[in-house]
Scaffold this active site. Structure first.
Site, mmCIF file in Angstrom:
data_model
loop_
_atom_site.group_PDB
_atom_site.id
_atom_site.type_symbol
_atom_site.label_atom_id
_atom_site.label_comp_id
_atom_site.label_asym_id
_atom_site.label_seq_id
_atom_site.Cartn_x
_atom_site.Cartn_y
_atom_site.Cartn_z
ATOM 1 N N ARG A 14 0.839 -1.200 0.000
ATOM 2 C CA ARG A 14 0.000 0.000 0.000
ATOM 3 C C ARG A 14 0.874 1.249 0.000
ATOM 4 O O ARG A 14 2.028 1.209 0.411
ATOM 5 C CB ARG A 14 -0.898 0.005 1.245
ATOM 6 C CG ARG A 14 -1.998 -1.037 1.203
ATOM 7 C CD ARG A 14 -3.058 -0.732 2.254
ATOM 8 N NE ARG A 14 -2.474 -0.390 3.534
ATOM 9 C CZ ARG A 14 -2.130 -1.275 4.451
ATOM 10 N NH1 ARG A 14 -2.321 -2.558 4.238
ATOM 11 N NH2 ARG A 14 -1.599 -0.893 5.591
ATOM 12 N N LYS A 58 4.313 -7.913 11.566
ATOM 13 C CA LYS A 58 3.491 -8.122 10.362
ATOM 14 C C LYS A 58 3.718 -9.515 9.777
ATOM 15 O O LYS A 58 4.847 -9.908 9.495
ATOM 16 C CB LYS A 58 3.822 -7.048 9.331
ATOM 17 C CG LYS A 58 2.875 -7.027 8.153
ATOM 18 C CD LYS A 58 2.804 -5.636 7.567
ATOM 19 C CE LYS A 58 2.126 -5.616 6.226
ATOM 20 N NZ LYS A 58 1.848 -4.257 5.753
ATOM 21 N N ARG A 111 1.513 5.047 22.853
ATOM 22 C CA ARG A 111 1.700 4.696 24.261
ATOM 23 C C ARG A 111 1.343 5.918 25.086
ATOM 24 O O ARG A 111 1.341 7.044 24.577
ATOM 25 C CB ARG A 111 3.140 4.287 24.516
ATOM 26 C CG ARG A 111 3.442 2.994 23.793
ATOM 27 C CD ARG A 111 4.758 2.401 24.223
ATOM 28 N NE ARG A 111 5.086 1.332 23.283
ATOM 29 C CZ ARG A 111 5.813 1.516 22.200
ATOM 30 N NH1 ARG A 111 6.321 2.694 21.920
ATOM 31 N NH2 ARG A 111 6.057 0.524 21.377
HETATM 32 C C1 BTN Z 1 0.875 -3.974 2.277
HETATM 33 O O1 BTN Z 1 0.789 -4.405 3.424
HETATM 34 O O2 BTN Z 1 1.441 -2.896 2.035
HETATM 35 C C2 BTN Z 1 0.276 -4.771 1.145
HETATM 36 C C3 BTN Z 1 1.228 -5.802 0.587
HETATM 37 C C4 BTN Z 1 0.629 -6.600 -0.546
HETATM 38 C C5 BTN Z 1 1.627 -7.524 -1.199
HETATM 39 C C6 BTN Z 1 0.988 -8.464 -2.183
HETATM 40 S S1 BTN Z 1 2.067 -9.751 -2.680
HETATM 41 C C7 BTN Z 1 0.948 -10.246 -3.920
HETATM 42 C C8 BTN Z 1 0.435 -8.973 -4.539
HETATM 43 N N1 BTN Z 1 1.342 -8.480 -5.561
HETATM 44 C C9 BTN Z 1 1.860 -7.299 -5.237
HETATM 45 O O3 BTN Z 1 2.660 -6.638 -5.929
HETATM 46 N N2 BTN Z 1 1.415 -6.901 -4.049
HETATM 47 C C10 BTN Z 1 0.486 -7.858 -3.480
#
Ligand code: BTN
Length: 268
Positions: free
Chosen positions: A58, A121, A260
């Site tokens: 994102r 994460k 916090r």
């Molecule tokens: C995030 O947390 O920022 C989202 C990450 C999303 C990654 C996935 S991997 C499969 C798909 N292809 C990409 O280029 N991105 C998503």
């Protein structure tokens, strides 16, 4: 991989309804599937890659994508009121949390749709829409799930903030099994969203969320920084915050982190 994935889906009684493309390497599975969507690929088409060279997260962040993790994109063609579509990413987060729960990993969703274990994460979700003259034509749900990698092999800045199925369970996990679990749970939650509407997804999402209801957070969204107390989600899945001046705002996108006590001064 497609054989292993097909077998893992069949073991769950699922015959996948659309083509599954497996690539050893993709720039980004989302980009590949968007091209296929424009060319008319059917709903539930899947692209899965062993690794990505240009994985995207994102807000334009890169998604580090070495072999051993899951990189999966699923094509949806939502037939639902436009107001329900923003809940789709939350349904995908919920599906991922339930999928990893099958391996005994108690993950939580963190708004907007990270999947975390104890603040680290485990998975990220990037949903991208394709619009035409008639509105939304397709949504590509991209899921990156850390499966095999040990955090020690992550880049240094991510090491303390990331985890994987293998790190959590202490045993190897097959990418195909993880993919089958995610796909199966995504079907369930997408169907429920389409049939019943957002309330069922939002209620389940709240139960699976990090427990920050009533707590102070900082939200960075579109260049602004807001500090407030989390009140809940609205009907679109936006995060409702009560600010110090008494106003309530709905944050529709951005990054949110818990504050916090020492950090809770007056809002900036
Ligand atoms: C995030 O947390 O920022 C989202 C990450 C999303 C990654 C996935 S991997 C499969 C798909 N292809 C990409 O280029 N991105 C998503």
């Amino acid at each position: 991989m497609t054989d292993a994935l097909t077998a893992a889906l069949e073991a769950r009684g699922l015959r996948w309804p659309a083509p599954v493309e497996h690539l050893e390497v993709a720039a980004s599975t989302n980009d590949r599937l968007k091209d296929k969507a424009r060319a008319g690929a059917p709903e539930w088409s899947v692209v899965i890659a062993d690794r990505q060279t240009d994985g995207r997260g994102r807000a334009g962040h890169p998604w580090i994508s070495p072999a051993g993790n899951l990189f999966l994109s699923v094509l949806l063609r939502p037939v639902m009121p436009a107001a329900h579509v923003p809940v789709l990413p939350l349904a995908a987060g919920l599906a991922t949390v339930e999928a990893v729960g099958e391996s005994g990993v108690e993950a939580r969703v963190k708004w907007p749709n990270d999947v975390v274990v104890d603040g680290r994460k485990l998975a990220g979700i990037l949903v991208e829409g394709l619009s035409g003259a008639a509105g939304l034509q397709a949504a590509v749900v991209g899921i990156g799930l850390n499966v095999a990698l040990q955090p020690a092999s992550f880049p240094e800045d991510l090491r303390d903030r990331s985890t994987s199925l293998a790190a959590q369970t202490g045993r190897p996990c097959a990418v195909a099994d993880a993919a089958a679990a995610v796909l199966a749970r995504l079907r369930v939650w997408y169907d429920r969203l389409a049939r019943e509407g957002p309330p069922c997804v939002l209620a389940a999402w709240r139960e699976r969320s990090v427990a920050w209801w009533g707590r102070p957070v900082e939200a960075r969204s579109g260049g602004s920084v807001l500090r407030g107390i989390v009140q809940g989600l609205d009907e679109r899945g936006a995060l409702l915050l009560d600010l110090e001046d008494g106003s309530r705002v709905a944050v529709v996108s951005g990054e949110v982190s818990e504050l916090r006590l020492a950090e809770t001064g007056s809002p900036r």
